[in-house]
Design a protein around this motif. Sequence first.
Motif, PDB file in Angstrom:
ATOM      1  N   GLU A  52     -44.852  46.921 -18.200  1.00 14.38           N
ATOM      2  CA  GLU A  52     -44.860  48.382 -18.311  1.00 14.38           C
ATOM      3  C   GLU A  52     -46.106  48.969 -17.644  1.00 14.38           C
ATOM      4  N   LYS A  53     -47.262  48.370 -17.882  1.00 11.57           N
ATOM      5  CA  LYS A  53     -48.515  48.869 -17.320  1.00 11.57           C
ATOM      6  C   LYS A  53     -48.477  48.860 -15.790  1.00 11.57           C
ATOM      7  N   ARG A  54     -47.892  47.823 -15.211  1.00 11.11           N
ATOM      8  CA  ARG A  54     -47.889  47.677 -13.756  1.00 11.11           C
ATOM      9  C   ARG A  54     -46.756  48.416 -13.055  1.00 11.11           C
ATOM     10  N   LEU A  55     -45.587  48.535 -13.709  1.00 12.03           N
ATOM     11  CA  LEU A  55     -44.402  49.026 -13.003  1.00 12.03           C
ATOM     12  C   LEU A  55     -43.882  50.391 -13.442  1.00 12.03           C
ATOM     13  N   SER A  56     -44.221  50.824 -14.647  1.00  9.04           N
ATOM     14  CA  SER A  56     -43.717  52.111 -15.128  1.00  9.04           C
ATOM     15  C   SER A  56     -44.207  53.247 -14.239  1.00  9.04           C
ATOM     16  N   GLY A  57     -43.313  54.156 -13.939  1.00  6.43           N
ATOM     17  CA  GLY A  57     -43.671  55.348 -13.178  1.00  6.43           C
ATOM     18  C   GLY A  57     -43.610  55.203 -11.672  1.00  6.43           C
ATOM     19  N   ILE A  58     -43.296  54.014 -11.168  1.00  4.22           N
ATOM     20  CA  ILE A  58     -43.175  53.843  -9.722  1.00  4.22           C
ATOM     21  C   ILE A  58     -41.902  54.542  -9.258  1.00  4.22           C
ATOM     22  N   SER A  59     -42.027  55.316  -8.182  1.00  8.25           N
ATOM     23  CA  SER A  59     -40.848  55.988  -7.619  1.00  8.25           C
ATOM     24  C   SER A  59     -40.447  55.280  -6.323  1.00  8.25           C
ATOM     25  N   CYS A  60     -39.269  55.615  -5.840  1.00  2.81           N
ATOM     26  CA  CYS A  60     -38.756  54.984  -4.612  1.00  2.81           C
ATOM     27  C   CYS A  60     -38.020  56.019  -3.765  1.00  2.81           C
ATOM     28  N   ASN A  61     -38.466  56.191  -2.545  1.00  2.00           N
ATOM     29  CA  ASN A  61     -37.750  57.031  -1.583  1.00  2.00           C
ATOM     30  C   ASN A  61     -37.493  58.448  -2.106  1.00  2.00           C
ATOM     31  N   GLY A  62     -38.460  59.012  -2.807  1.00  2.00           N
ATOM     32  CA  GLY A  62     -38.320  60.361  -3.332  1.00  2.00           C
ATOM     33  C   GLY A  62     -37.577  60.456  -4.653  1.00  2.00           C
ATOM     34  N   ARG A  63     -37.092  59.336  -5.143  1.00  2.00           N
ATOM     35  CA  ARG A  63     -36.407  59.326  -6.441  1.00  2.00           C
ATOM     36  C   ARG A  63     -37.461  59.251  -7.542  1.00  2.00           C
ATOM     37  N   PRO A  64     -37.137  59.740  -8.730  1.00  2.00           N
ATOM     38  CA  PRO A  64     -38.124  59.700  -9.820  1.00  2.00           C
ATOM     39  C   PRO A  64     -38.269  58.325 -10.479  1.00  2.00           C
ATOM     40  N   THR A  65     -37.550  57.328  -9.993  1.00  2.00           N
ATOM     41  CA  THR A  65     -37.593  55.980 -10.559  1.00  2.00           C
ATOM     42  C   THR A  65     -37.481  54.961  -9.438  1.00  2.00           C
ATOM     43  N   SER A  66     -37.586  53.698  -9.790  1.00  3.41           N
ATOM     44  CA  SER A  66     -37.467  52.594  -8.826  1.00  3.41           C
ATOM     45  C   SER A  66     -36.932  51.383  -9.572  1.00  3.41           C
ATOM     46  N   CYS A  67     -36.673  50.316  -8.854  1.00  2.00           N
ATOM     47  CA  CYS A  67     -36.224  49.085  -9.515  1.00  2.00           C
ATOM     48  C   CYS A  67     -37.297  48.560 -10.454  1.00  2.00           C
ATOM     49  N   GLY A  68     -38.565  48.654 -10.055  1.00  2.00           N
ATOM     50  CA  GLY A  68     -39.655  48.224 -10.920  1.00  2.00           C
ATOM     51  C   GLY A  68     -39.744  49.066 -12.184  1.00  2.00           C
ATOM     52  N   ASP A  69     -39.640  50.380 -12.030  1.00  2.00           N
ATOM     53  CA  ASP A  69     -39.669  51.284 -13.178  1.00  2.00           C
ATOM     54  C   ASP A  69     -38.489  51.005 -14.102  1.00  2.00           C
ATOM     55  N   GLN A  70     -37.323  50.794 -13.525  1.00  2.00           N
ATOM     56  CA  GLN A  70     -36.145  50.476 -14.333  1.00  2.00           C
ATOM     57  C   GLN A  70     -36.321  49.153 -15.069  1.00  2.00           C
ATOM     58  N   LEU A  71     -36.975  48.175 -14.423  1.00  2.00           N
ATOM     59  CA  LEU A  71     -37.232  46.897 -15.080  1.00  2.00           C
ATOM     60  C   LEU A  71     -38.150  47.092 -16.284  1.00  2.00           C
ATOM     61  N   ALA A  72     -39.184  47.907 -16.140  1.00  2.00           N
ATOM     62  CA  ALA A  72     -40.086  48.167 -17.260  1.00  2.00           C
ATOM     63  C   ALA A  72     -39.315  48.777 -18.426  1.00  2.00           C
ATOM     64  N   ARG A  73     -38.449  49.726 -18.139  1.00  2.00           N
ATOM     65  CA  ARG A  73     -37.631  50.350 -19.181  1.00  2.00           C
ATOM     66  C   ARG A  73     -36.681  49.333 -19.810  1.00  2.00           C
ATOM     67  N   ALA A  74     -36.080  48.508 -18.963  1.00  2.00           N
ATOM     68  CA  ALA A  74     -35.121  47.508 -19.444  1.00  2.00           C
ATOM     69  C   ALA A  74     -35.795  46.487 -20.355  1.00  2.00           C
ATOM     70  N   CYS A  75     -36.998  46.060 -19.992  1.00  2.00           N
ATOM     71  CA  CYS A  75     -37.719  45.081 -20.814  1.00  2.00           C
ATOM     72  C   CYS A  75     -38.013  45.649 -22.192  1.00  2.00           C
ATOM     73  N   ARG A  76     -38.479  46.889 -22.245  1.00  2.00           N
ATOM     74  CA  ARG A  76     -38.772  47.515 -23.527  1.00  2.00           C
ATOM     75  C   ARG A  76     -37.498  47.651 -24.355  1.00  2.00           C
ATOM     76  N   GLU A  77     -36.413  48.078 -23.718  1.00  2.00           N
ATOM     77  CA  GLU A  77     -35.143  48.242 -24.423  1.00  2.00           C
ATOM     78  C   GLU A  77     -34.638  46.898 -24.964  1.00  2.00           C
ATOM     79  N   ALA A  78     -34.750  45.868 -24.144  1.00  2.00           N
ATOM     80  CA  ALA A  78     -34.313  44.531 -24.555  1.00  2.00           C
ATOM     81  C   ALA A  78     -35.133  44.047 -25.747  1.00  2.00           C
ATOM     82  N   TYR A  79     -36.438  44.283 -25.695  1.00  2.00           N
ATOM     83  CA  TYR A  79     -37.321  43.853 -26.772  1.00  2.00           C
ATOM     84  C   TYR A  79     -36.979  44.595 -28.073  1.00  2.00           C
TER      85      TYR A  79
END
Length: 83
Positions: A52-79
């Motif tokens: 979460e510390k490293r990947l949360s908030g990363i955007s991609c190509n003008g989008r408000p999210t990225s694969c890294g940001d989605q991974l951070a969210r997914a990890c928290r949700e899974a936990y």
Amino acid sequence: MYTYQTKGTCSKQIDIELDGNIIKHVKFYGGCDGNLQAIPKLVEGMTIDEVEKRLSGISCNGRPTSCGDQLARACREAYEASK
């Protein structure tokens, strides 16, 4: 194994396996093949807080999210779902 449906990215799904709060395995479906092979190799063995510390908030190509940001969210949700 926890399955997360991504939102707002080229990848469509992330499968995550946790060992407590440690990321054990990550697999992306869809998206940029090179990045989606690299990200799991970088985060496997990390804690959810580290990801979460490293990947949360990363955007991609003008989008408000990225694969890294989605991974951070997914990890928290899974936990949270594993409690």
